[in-house]
Write a protein that holds these residues in place. Structure first.
Motif, PDB file in Angstrom:
ATOM      1  N   ARG A 183       0.792  -1.408  -0.038  1.00 46.47           N
ATOM      2  CA  ARG A 183      -0.077   0.045   0.238  1.00 46.47           C
ATOM      3  C   ARG A 183       0.606   1.253   0.127  1.00 46.47           C
ATOM      4  O   ARG A 183       0.648   2.180  -0.748  1.00 46.47           O
ATOM      5  CB  ARG A 183      -0.865  -0.183   1.092  1.00 46.47           C
ATOM      6  N   ALA A 184       1.992   1.182   0.843  1.00 42.73           N
ATOM      7  CA  ALA A 184       2.712   2.359   0.680  1.00 42.73           C
ATOM      8  C   ALA A 184       3.570   2.641  -0.597  1.00 42.73           C
ATOM      9  O   ALA A 184       3.604   3.842  -1.021  1.00 42.73           O
ATOM     10  CB  ALA A 184       3.826   2.228   1.819  1.00 42.73           C
ATOM     11  N   LEU A 185       3.906   1.493  -1.381  1.00 45.18           N
ATOM     12  CA  LEU A 185       4.498   1.705  -2.560  1.00 45.18           C
ATOM     13  C   LEU A 185       3.600   2.156  -3.626  1.00 45.18           C
ATOM     14  O   LEU A 185       3.987   3.077  -4.343  1.00 45.18           O
ATOM     15  CB  LEU A 185       5.144   0.120  -2.855  1.00 45.18           C
ATOM     16  N   LEU A 186       2.306   1.803  -3.547  1.00 43.60           N
ATOM     17  CA  LEU A 186       1.379   2.049  -4.449  1.00 43.60           C
ATOM     18  C   LEU A 186       0.973   3.816  -4.311  1.00 43.60           C
ATOM     19  O   LEU A 186       0.852   4.300  -5.306  1.00 43.60           O
ATOM     20  CB  LEU A 186      -0.161   1.472  -4.516  1.00 43.60           C
ATOM     21  N   ALA A 187       1.116   4.177  -3.047  1.00 44.33           N
ATOM     22  CA  ALA A 187       0.928   5.579  -2.680  1.00 44.33           C
ATOM     23  C   ALA A 187       1.838   6.455  -3.243  1.00 44.33           C
ATOM     24  O   ALA A 187       1.446   7.733  -3.596  1.00 44.33           O
ATOM     25  CB  ALA A 187       0.791   5.768  -1.330  1.00 44.33           C
ATOM     26  N   ARG A 188       3.016   6.039  -3.633  1.00 38.83           N
ATOM     27  CA  ARG A 188       4.213   7.157  -4.023  1.00 38.83           C
ATOM     28  C   ARG A 188       4.050   7.232  -5.435  1.00 38.83           C
ATOM     29  O   ARG A 188       4.516   8.132  -6.118  1.00 38.83           O
ATOM     30  CB  ARG A 188       5.577   6.451  -3.755  1.00 38.83           C
ATOM     31  N   HIS A 189       3.412   6.274  -6.251  1.00 42.37           N
ATOM     32  CA  HIS A 189       3.428   6.292  -7.670  1.00 42.37           C
ATOM     33  C   HIS A 189       4.483   6.369  -8.657  1.00 42.37           C
ATOM     34  O   HIS A 189       4.534   7.031  -9.634  1.00 42.37           O
ATOM     35  CB  HIS A 189       2.467   7.443  -8.214  1.00 42.37           C
ATOM     36  N   ARG A 249       7.375   4.916 -10.765  1.00 43.18           N
ATOM     37  CA  ARG A 249       7.263   3.674 -11.957  1.00 43.18           C
ATOM     38  C   ARG A 249       8.017   2.514 -11.288  1.00 43.18           C
ATOM     39  O   ARG A 249       7.813   1.372 -11.578  1.00 43.18           O
ATOM     40  CB  ARG A 249       8.100   4.078 -13.077  1.00 43.18           C
ATOM     41  N   ARG A 250       9.263   2.723 -10.384  1.00 42.91           N
ATOM     42  CA  ARG A 250       9.932   1.457  -9.953  1.00 42.91           C
ATOM     43  C   ARG A 250       8.962   0.833  -9.269  1.00 42.91           C
ATOM     44  O   ARG A 250       8.950  -0.451  -9.023  1.00 42.91           O
ATOM     45  CB  ARG A 250      11.162   2.125  -9.542  1.00 42.91           C
ATOM     46  N   GLN A 251       8.387   1.531  -8.169  1.00 40.07           N
ATOM     47  CA  GLN A 251       7.520   0.868  -6.962  1.00 40.07           C
ATOM     48  C   GLN A 251       6.359   0.238  -7.667  1.00 40.07           C
ATOM     49  O   GLN A 251       6.120  -0.934  -7.398  1.00 40.07           O
ATOM     50  CB  GLN A 251       7.092   1.827  -6.145  1.00 40.07           C
ATOM     51  N   VAL A 252       5.928   0.614  -8.739  1.00 37.65           N
ATOM     52  CA  VAL A 252       4.611   0.109  -9.444  1.00 37.65           C
ATOM     53  C   VAL A 252       5.104  -1.087 -10.193  1.00 37.65           C
ATOM     54  O   VAL A 252       4.400  -2.205 -10.185  1.00 37.65           O
ATOM     55  CB  VAL A 252       4.089   1.106 -10.582  1.00 37.65           C
ATOM     56  N   ALA A 253       6.468  -0.972 -10.928  1.00 32.78           N
ATOM     57  CA  ALA A 253       6.860  -2.185 -11.590  1.00 32.78           C
ATOM     58  C   ALA A 253       7.267  -3.290 -10.647  1.00 32.78           C
ATOM     59  O   ALA A 253       7.001  -4.458 -10.835  1.00 32.78           O
ATOM     60  CB  ALA A 253       8.227  -1.806 -12.270  1.00 32.78           C
ATOM     61  N   LEU A 254       7.559  -3.109  -9.390  1.00 35.38           N
ATOM     62  CA  LEU A 254       7.960  -3.891  -8.392  1.00 35.38           C
ATOM     63  C   LEU A 254       6.804  -4.730  -7.863  1.00 35.38           C
ATOM     64  O   LEU A 254       6.772  -6.060  -7.835  1.00 35.38           O
ATOM     65  CB  LEU A 254       8.693  -3.413  -6.952  1.00 35.38           C
TER      66      LEU A 254
END
Length: 205
Positions: free
Chosen positions: A22-28, A30-35
């Protein structure tokens, strides 16, 4: 079984991982979304992996017959008496799900004192001690698996079945399973008086 606490650990890790996702998705980013997308793909692939399941064989006709017989306690033999073999009683517990009669056999991580005291005597049933113990347990049926005996014990089993035939009625016979009904009790079986329950009522034996 302490190892089963691993299930709770896995559940806790999943909950903690959900906060991280949830924290990664909140940052938007690209690297986090890909992960996160990669984790989802791996999860889907894991769920699609086939489990090594096998078809359960059909129950022996003895168990189908037991399901329709009058209610009574069942003993399955060989009655495993060595500590290393105790877990084999769990196979009989599985068999009981076909008929849901009461079962003398049982297996768990806790071994009652009376089980340890009687296991060797019941292992040689039909025998005098076994008849006495099964009378006390209100047993009515005995299921034998001849192929699970070694050659010497199998010969002894057949001789004992012939010796005690006046008290045992053969109901079903296949290559793998013999089903008997205990139709009577030898004279030496000690007839105890009815058990008196609180309030003066007598419990049937």
């Amino acid at each position: 079984a302490p190892a089963r606490f691993g299930i709770a650990v896995s559940l806790a890790l999943c909950v903690l991982a959900a906060f991280a996702v949830r924290a990664l998705l909140a940052r938007h980013h690209r690297r986090q979304v890909a992960l996160v997308a990669g984790l989802l793909v791996l999860s889907i692939l894991d769920l699609r992996t086939a489990s090594p399941l096998r078809e359960v064989p059909k129950p022996d006709p003895a168990y189908t017959m037991l399901a329709g017989l009058p209610r009574g306690q069942v003993i399955e033999l060989p009655y495993w008496y060595r500590i290393d073999d105790f877990m084999k009683h769990s196979h009989y517990m599985y068999n009981s799900t076909y008929h849901w009669q009461g079962l003398v056999n049982g297996y768990s991580d806790f071994l009652p004192k009376d089980f340890l005291e009687t296991v060797v005597l019941l292992a040689s049933f039909p025998n005098p001690e076994g008849f006495q113990l099964l009378y006390d347990k209100r047993a009515r049926y005995a299921v034998f698996h001849p192929r699970n005996y070694n050659n010497q014990n199998r010969a002894t089993l057949y001789a004992s079945l012939a010796q005690w035939s006046p008290y045992l009625k053969l109901l079903s016979r296949t290559d793998d399973v013999l089903l008997y009904e205990i139709t009577g009790w030898p004279e030496f079986v000690r007839k105890r008086p009815p058990v008196t329950q609180p309030g003066g009522a007598s419990a049937p034996r």
